[in-house]
Design a protein around this motif. Sequence first.
Motif, mmCIF file in Angstrom:
data_model
loop_
_atom_site.group_PDB
_atom_site.id
_atom_site.type_symbol
_atom_site.label_atom_id
_atom_site.label_comp_id
_atom_site.label_asym_id
_atom_site.label_seq_id
_atom_site.Cartn_x
_atom_site.Cartn_y
_atom_site.Cartn_z
ATOM 1 N N GLU A 192 -27.627 41.876 2.125
ATOM 2 C CA GLU A 192 -27.126 42.489 1.798
ATOM 3 C C GLU A 192 -26.002 41.768 1.084
ATOM 4 O O GLU A 192 -26.100 40.589 0.007
ATOM 5 C CB GLU A 192 -25.220 42.586 3.177
ATOM 6 N N GLU A 193 -26.298 43.461 -0.891
ATOM 7 C CA GLU A 193 -25.349 43.196 -1.665
ATOM 8 C C GLU A 193 -23.908 42.659 -1.689
ATOM 9 O O GLU A 193 -23.520 41.951 -2.221
ATOM 10 C CB GLU A 193 -25.625 43.804 -2.187
ATOM 11 N N ASP A 194 -22.833 42.997 -0.487
ATOM 12 C CA ASP A 194 -21.620 43.460 -0.539
ATOM 13 C C ASP A 194 -20.872 42.767 0.231
ATOM 14 O O ASP A 194 -20.575 43.240 1.492
ATOM 15 C CB ASP A 194 -21.020 44.727 -0.387
ATOM 16 N N TYR A 195 -20.843 41.254 0.016
ATOM 17 C CA TYR A 195 -20.703 40.197 0.542
ATOM 18 C C TYR A 195 -19.788 39.722 -0.007
ATOM 19 O O TYR A 195 -20.178 39.114 -1.125
ATOM 20 C CB TYR A 195 -21.010 39.553 1.826
ATOM 21 N N THR A 196 -18.722 38.086 0.646
ATOM 22 C CA THR A 196 -18.589 36.773 0.157
ATOM 23 C C THR A 196 -19.372 35.894 1.003
ATOM 24 O O THR A 196 -18.895 35.361 2.399
ATOM 25 C CB THR A 196 -16.928 36.945 -0.533
ATOM 26 N N GLU A 197 -19.109 34.670 -0.106
ATOM 27 C CA GLU A 197 -20.250 33.962 0.422
ATOM 28 C C GLU A 197 -19.171 33.019 1.207
ATOM 29 O O GLU A 197 -17.605 32.901 1.280
ATOM 30 C CB GLU A 197 -20.165 32.797 -0.289
ATOM 31 N N GLY A 198 -19.184 32.564 2.262
ATOM 32 C CA GLY A 198 -17.800 31.447 2.972
ATOM 33 C C GLY A 198 -17.896 30.563 2.262
ATOM 34 O O GLY A 198 -18.882 29.760 2.010
ATOM 35 N N GLU A 199 -16.492 29.796 2.897
ATOM 36 C CA GLU A 199 -16.015 28.090 2.066
ATOM 37 C C GLU A 199 -17.154 27.175 3.058
ATOM 38 O O GLU A 199 -17.816 27.384 4.257
ATOM 39 C CB GLU A 199 -14.921 28.503 3.427
ATOM 40 N N ILE A 200 -17.747 26.160 2.736
ATOM 41 C CA ILE A 200 -17.884 25.545 2.050
ATOM 42 C C ILE A 200 -17.001 23.887 2.733
ATOM 43 O O ILE A 200 -16.267 23.838 1.437
ATOM 44 C CB ILE A 200 -19.381 24.731 1.345
ATOM 45 N N LEU A 201 -16.669 23.808 4.038
ATOM 46 C CA LEU A 201 -15.159 22.482 3.857
ATOM 47 C C LEU A 201 -16.296 21.142 3.866
ATOM 48 O O LEU A 201 -17.052 20.971 4.204
ATOM 49 C CB LEU A 201 -14.545 22.670 4.491
ATOM 50 N N SER A 202 -15.547 20.238 2.622
ATOM 51 C CA SER A 202 -15.900 18.967 3.167
ATOM 52 C C SER A 202 -15.478 18.099 4.403
ATOM 53 O O SER A 202 -14.607 18.616 4.838
ATOM 54 C CB SER A 202 -15.396 18.553 2.043
#
Length: 337
Positions: A192-202
């Motif tokens: 899908e094109e219209d999305y925001t990548e999720g956070e990657i937490l330490s």
Amino acid sequence: MNRIATLSHSILATALTVTLTGCVVAPENESGESGDHTKNPDEDSPEGQNNEHGFIETSYTTSTELGVNLEIGVRPLELIEEKSLKLSMEVSNSSGKDYAIEDALSDPENPYSASATTLIDPATQSRHLNNELEDGSCYCTFTQGVLESGDSINLEVMFPPPPEGTDFMTVTTPVTSPFFDVPIIESSESAEEDYTEGEILSLTMISNDEGNSGWSEQENDEELSILLSSDVLFDFDSAELTSEADEIIEQVASEIDQSNSSTVAIKGYTDDQGSDSVNIPLSEERAESVETSLSDIITRDDVKFETEGHGSSDPVADNRTDEGRELNRRVTVTFEK
């Protein structure tokens, strides 16, 4: 002096901090159809994909009223065009009752989904959160109503791609023990094109040099969570702090005094031995005991406390082993750095 600890399987399990449960409804309740996907990140995926991949691992739930009658199976993670990583899981109800899915696997903003699942990358010591669509909702499949007795439902969640060369990741859910070493396979699907990548937490775990002191820490860029062993703080079935707990509480108070946080969250947990009618009040009383002790010695006067008791919900390890139950008996103290 603190030292960085190795992220073993039992330590990795402490990444899970969200408490979510579902509820059982009577079999005659027909308020909705299980499996009705109102949002789906993969509407065009071919039928029969479940059988093609099969389950890598299955686990019974430990924090729902159905217990071992609610089973979750996890399939291989699918890497889509090097852009997204898809988690696919099947939830099965083998009990004699219908189950209201509600938010058993989700966060409050995305009910009827598996948005509260996360992926852990042991190599980079990071926790991956779900991708989001343009409206801020989880890039997940959503369902409504109940999971009827004997039925199953497939839930999918999209995550950021893993670091190059990553072959396996750990899947965590709010209601099961972690699924370790889930393989990553290539997918022919389109992203899908219209999305925001999720956070990657330490996900850096710190333990002190004494090792067996009943204290460990989990932190990310914003928060510090101190995990205290109930076996060190309290006697069996008691909410009164032991003399051995005094030094530990003083160390926690010092950490809070040095932080910028105005709110400290204290949560109590037990293992799954005994009933909720005993475990939930006991865990709450233990959280309140830690709050009382901390408030007496913290030097800052602008700190507010929030206490909760969660009983046996949100286990961080397998309750079927002595070691796992010991890890689950804990009090967590969380605050901003």
